[in-house]
Design a protein around this motif. Structure first.
Motif, PDB file in Angstrom:
ATOM      1  N   GLY A  56       0.810  -1.211   0.000  1.00  0.00           N
ATOM      2  CA  GLY A  56       0.000   0.000   0.000  1.00  0.00           C
ATOM      3  C   GLY A  56       0.843   1.262   0.000  1.00  0.00           C
ATOM      4  N   ARG A  57       0.206   2.379  -0.309  1.00  0.00           N
ATOM      5  CA  ARG A  57       0.913   3.660  -0.377  1.00  0.00           C
ATOM      6  C   ARG A  57      -0.065   4.805  -0.089  1.00  0.00           C
ATOM      7  NH1 ARG A  57      -0.037   1.725  -5.462  1.00  0.00           N
ATOM      8  NH2 ARG A  57      -1.100   3.124  -6.946  1.00  0.00           N
ATOM      9  N   ASP A  58       0.503   5.999   0.035  1.00  0.00           N
ATOM     10  CA  ASP A  58      -0.284   7.231   0.219  1.00  0.00           C
ATOM     11  C   ASP A  58      -1.280   7.092   1.375  1.00  0.00           C
ATOM     12  OD1 ASP A  58       1.051   8.297  -1.956  1.00  0.00           O
ATOM     13  OD2 ASP A  58      -0.517   7.746  -3.382  1.00  0.00           O
ATOM     14  N   VAL A  59      -0.750   6.763   2.542  1.00  0.00           N
ATOM     15  CA  VAL A  59      -1.605   6.560   3.715  1.00  0.00           C
ATOM     16  C   VAL A  59      -2.002   7.909   4.312  1.00  0.00           C
ATOM     17  CG1 VAL A  59      -1.787   5.495   5.996  1.00  0.00           C
ATOM     18  CG2 VAL A  59      -0.432   4.398   4.192  1.00  0.00           C
ATOM     19  N   PRO A 105     -11.886   3.252  -7.411  1.00  0.00           N
ATOM     20  CA  PRO A 105     -10.874   2.953  -8.430  1.00  0.00           C
ATOM     21  C   PRO A 105     -10.189   4.234  -8.906  1.00  0.00           C
ATOM     22  CG  PRO A 105     -12.937   1.800  -8.883  1.00  0.00           C
ATOM     23  CD  PRO A 105     -13.234   2.797  -7.803  1.00  0.00           C
ATOM     24  N   GLN A 106      -8.866   4.157  -9.085  1.00  0.00           N
ATOM     25  CA  GLN A 106      -8.094   5.322  -9.501  1.00  0.00           C
ATOM     26  C   GLN A 106      -7.869   5.330 -11.010  1.00  0.00           C
ATOM     27  OE1 GLN A 106      -6.933   7.661  -6.689  1.00  0.00           O
ATOM     28  NE2 GLN A 106      -8.806   6.475  -6.326  1.00  0.00           N
ATOM     29  N   ALA A 107      -7.826   6.522 -11.556  1.00  0.00           N
ATOM     30  CA  ALA A 107      -7.718   6.668 -13.010  1.00  0.00           C
ATOM     31  C   ALA A 107      -6.435   6.042 -13.558  1.00  0.00           C
ATOM     32  CB  ALA A 107      -7.775   8.152 -13.379  1.00  0.00           C
ATOM     33  N   VAL A 111      -6.623   1.039  -6.356  1.00  0.00           N
ATOM     34  CA  VAL A 111      -7.872   1.334  -5.662  1.00  0.00           C
ATOM     35  C   VAL A 111      -7.562   2.127  -4.404  1.00  0.00           C
ATOM     36  CG1 VAL A 111      -9.890   0.359  -4.488  1.00  0.00           C
ATOM     37  CG2 VAL A 111      -8.957  -0.783  -6.522  1.00  0.00           C
ATOM     38  N   ARG A 112      -8.229   3.249  -4.256  1.00  0.00           N
ATOM     39  CA  ARG A 112      -8.119   4.035  -3.032  1.00  0.00           C
ATOM     40  C   ARG A 112      -9.176   3.524  -2.049  1.00  0.00           C
ATOM     41  NH1 ARG A 112      -4.245   6.892  -0.470  1.00  0.00           N
ATOM     42  NH2 ARG A 112      -5.011   8.753   0.617  1.00  0.00           N
ATOM     43  N   MET A 113      -8.717   3.038  -0.899  1.00  0.00           N
ATOM     44  CA  MET A 113      -9.627   2.472   0.093  1.00  0.00           C
ATOM     45  C   MET A 113      -9.774   3.449   1.261  1.00  0.00           C
ATOM     46  SD  MET A 113      -8.385  -1.505   0.313  1.00  0.00           S
ATOM     47  CE  MET A 113      -9.854  -1.998   1.224  1.00  0.00           C
ATOM     48  N   TYR A 114     -11.019   3.658   1.672  1.00  0.00           N
ATOM     49  CA  TYR A 114     -11.333   4.499   2.830  1.00  0.00           C
ATOM     50  C   TYR A 114     -11.934   3.589   3.900  1.00  0.00           C
ATOM     51  CZ  TYR A 114     -10.650   8.370  -0.394  1.00  0.00           C
ATOM     52  OH  TYR A 114     -10.115   9.248  -1.311  1.00  0.00           O
ATOM     53  N   LEU A 115     -11.205   3.443   5.009  1.00  0.00           N
ATOM     54  CA  LEU A 115     -11.601   2.503   6.052  1.00  0.00           C
ATOM     55  C   LEU A 115     -11.977   3.263   7.318  1.00  0.00           C
ATOM     56  CD1 LEU A 115      -8.572   1.163   4.787  1.00  0.00           C
ATOM     57  CD2 LEU A 115      -9.972  -0.758   5.510  1.00  0.00           C
ATOM     58  N   ASP A 132      -2.658  -1.569  -5.284  1.00  0.00           N
ATOM     59  CA  ASP A 132      -2.755  -1.856  -6.721  1.00  0.00           C
ATOM     60  C   ASP A 132      -3.905  -2.809  -6.999  1.00  0.00           C
ATOM     61  OD1 ASP A 132      -0.635  -0.221  -7.433  1.00  0.00           O
ATOM     62  OD2 ASP A 132       0.852  -1.807  -7.101  1.00  0.00           O
ATOM     63  N   VAL A 133      -4.034  -3.835  -6.176  1.00  0.00           N
ATOM     64  CA  VAL A 133      -5.092  -4.829  -6.322  1.00  0.00           C
ATOM     65  C   VAL A 133      -5.637  -5.120  -4.934  1.00  0.00           C
ATOM     66  CG1 VAL A 133      -5.699  -7.160  -7.075  1.00  0.00           C
ATOM     67  CG2 VAL A 133      -3.972  -5.867  -8.342  1.00  0.00           C
ATOM     68  N   VAL A 134      -6.956  -5.279  -4.828  1.00  0.00           N
ATOM     69  CA  VAL A 134      -7.582  -5.550  -3.535  1.00  0.00           C
ATOM     70  C   VAL A 134      -8.264  -6.908  -3.584  1.00  0.00           C
ATOM     71  CG1 VAL A 134      -9.229  -4.776  -1.802  1.00  0.00           C
ATOM     72  CG2 VAL A 134      -7.963  -3.089  -3.149  1.00  0.00           C
ATOM     73  N   GLY A 135      -7.700  -7.867  -2.863  1.00  0.00           N
ATOM     74  CA  GLY A 135      -8.322  -9.177  -2.732  1.00  0.00           C
ATOM     75  C   GLY A 135      -8.976  -9.324  -1.369  1.00  0.00           C
TER      76      GLY A 135
END
Length: 419
Positions: A56-59, A105-107, A111-115, A132-135
């Motif tokens: 992950g990135r950009d926390v 989903p990012q352009a 995927v940007r996830m908000y938890l 990059d991918v969310v499983g």
């Protein structure tokens, strides 16, 4: 042959469970192992490192502001710090108000996830990160990580101003500082009952407050409004809430709670000072409600999104006038019922045109919003509070408090049983 995690070894004729450490446990365990000694300012870089280990990135860690209008980014090393995001109409706000994960989903891929950061059921804020991918495994792991981050923020908040300063978006009065330090979590949700409260004006509130505790099957609640303004009102509210909590932890009945608060206020401030109050007990299993109304507007009973009636009770003198036996009224709730308590600042504010806002306008607003799909007690109460403020022309010259309870009944014993 099964995997290492599926094999139970036989040792001396007894079944032994596999206790080896997997990737997820190592990742979350690192936070748990270090949490006790972690200085508040190092939470952010450690969380960013944890997220990086799963790709992950950009926390970002976003905390709700005191007015419950924006989610404000926490500054910190290795954190992505963007602009505050509004509660209404943003993915972060949607995650916060719903308590569910929101994926965007990012352009350019990922995927940007908000938890939601949930401390128990109280929303602390939101953690955002990009994968990059969310499983399914990723989703499970980051949800649990968000839970640990929420607990760390709440724990460390007790001995730092770091999170407070992030949440404050305008100067706060001394009286408001006192009142916010008194409050319990703004939201509590268990299977049988949910509660939520909101104070206005958030940065200048003085005499209004609320408190609650769930002890066994009884939900104890109090909403108060101390006379006056500024520090005098805040001081009186502090004594009232302190006396209420002491009585709640010693006595059983509503009558004894009222008497203890009444004695504390009258002894400390004399006969010319008082606090209006509503005290309640709700049996969360049966829906039986006991109410003492000491000078407040009567609570509203909301059923299927509409106000069906006031919860009337014989009027009891405000707390502090000394010695009156409180009058207790009993009601029986139905599953899904909501009870809305409010202080007089809600209905006595003058709207454009110089007339008081009034109870009828309040009821119309509740009924109108009740026609929209519910987003839960916290989100619905916030929406009501902001709608009322707009209807009053944006003015909140006196303290204006809302406190809502939603009762469902049933049991929660299944939560104590492992699958």
């Amino acid at each position: 042959m099964g995997s290492d995690k599926e094999v139970a070894r036989q040792v001396m004729g007894e079944e032994r469970v596999d206790r080896s450490e997997g990737f997820g446990e190592r990742l979350l365990g690192l936070l748990l192992d270090r949490a006790r000694l972690m200085p508040p300012q190092l939470i952010a870089p450690l969380v960013a490192e944890e997220v990086a280990r799963i790709g992950g990135r950009d926390v970002s860690i976003l905390l709700q502001d005191y007015a419950q209008e924006m989610l404000v980014p926490l500054a910190g090393r290795k954190l992505h710090v963007g602009q505050p995001e509004p509660m209404a109409g943003s993915p972060a706000g949607q995650a916060f108000l719903s308590g569910d994960v929101v994926d965007v989903p990012q352009a350019h891929g990922g995927v940007r996830m908000y938890l939601p950061l949930l401390d128990g059921s109280d929303q602390v804020g939101v953690m955002a990160l990009t994968l990059d991918v969310v499983g399914d495994d990723d989703r499970r792991l980051v949800r649990r990580l968000a839970g640990l981050v929420a607990d760390m923020v709440v724990t460390k908040n007790a001995y730092t101003d770091l999170f407070f300063l992030a949440r404050r978006r305008e100067p706060m009065s001394v009286s408001a500082e006192i009142q916010w330090s008194l409050l319990p979590p703004l939201t509590m949700t268990v299977p049988q009952v949910a509660v939520a409260g909101i104070l206005e004006p958030a940065y200048r509130v003085a005499g209004d407050s609320f408190d609650y505790a769930l002890n066994g099957n009884i939900l104890h609640m109090a909403v108060i409004d101390a006379m006056g303004h500024g520090l005098d009102a805040a001081t009186m509210a502090t004594v009232a809430i302190g006396a209420y909590r002491h009585a709640r932890r010693v006595f059983v009945s509503l009558a004894e709670k009222y008497a203890f608060m009444d004695d504390a206020i009258s002894r400390q401030f004399g006969p010319d000072h008082f606090v209006t109050a509503q005290l309640m007990h709700i049996n969360i299993t049966t829906g039986e409600l006991e109410l003492v109304n000491a000078g407040h507007p009567a609570p509203l009973l909301i059923r299927d999104g509409r106000v069906v009636r006031q919860l009337d009770s014989a009027t009891t003198l405000p707390v502090g006038f000394g010695g009156e036996e409180p009058r207790i009224r009993e009601h029986l709730l139905q599953p899904g019922d909501r009870v809305l308590c409010y202080t007089d600042g809600i209905i006595e504010e003058h709207v454009p045109g110089r007339e008081p806002f009034g109870e009828e306008r309040l009821i119309r607003c509740v009924n109108r919003l009740g026609q929209e799909p519910s987003q839960g007690v916290r989100a619905d109460l916030r929406r009501l509070s902001h709608t009322l403020k707009r209807e009053r022309g944006g003015h909140t010259s006196d303290d204006a408090t809302l406190f809502m309870v939603e009762w469902h009944g049933g049991a929660a014993d299944h939560l104590a049983v492992l699958d």
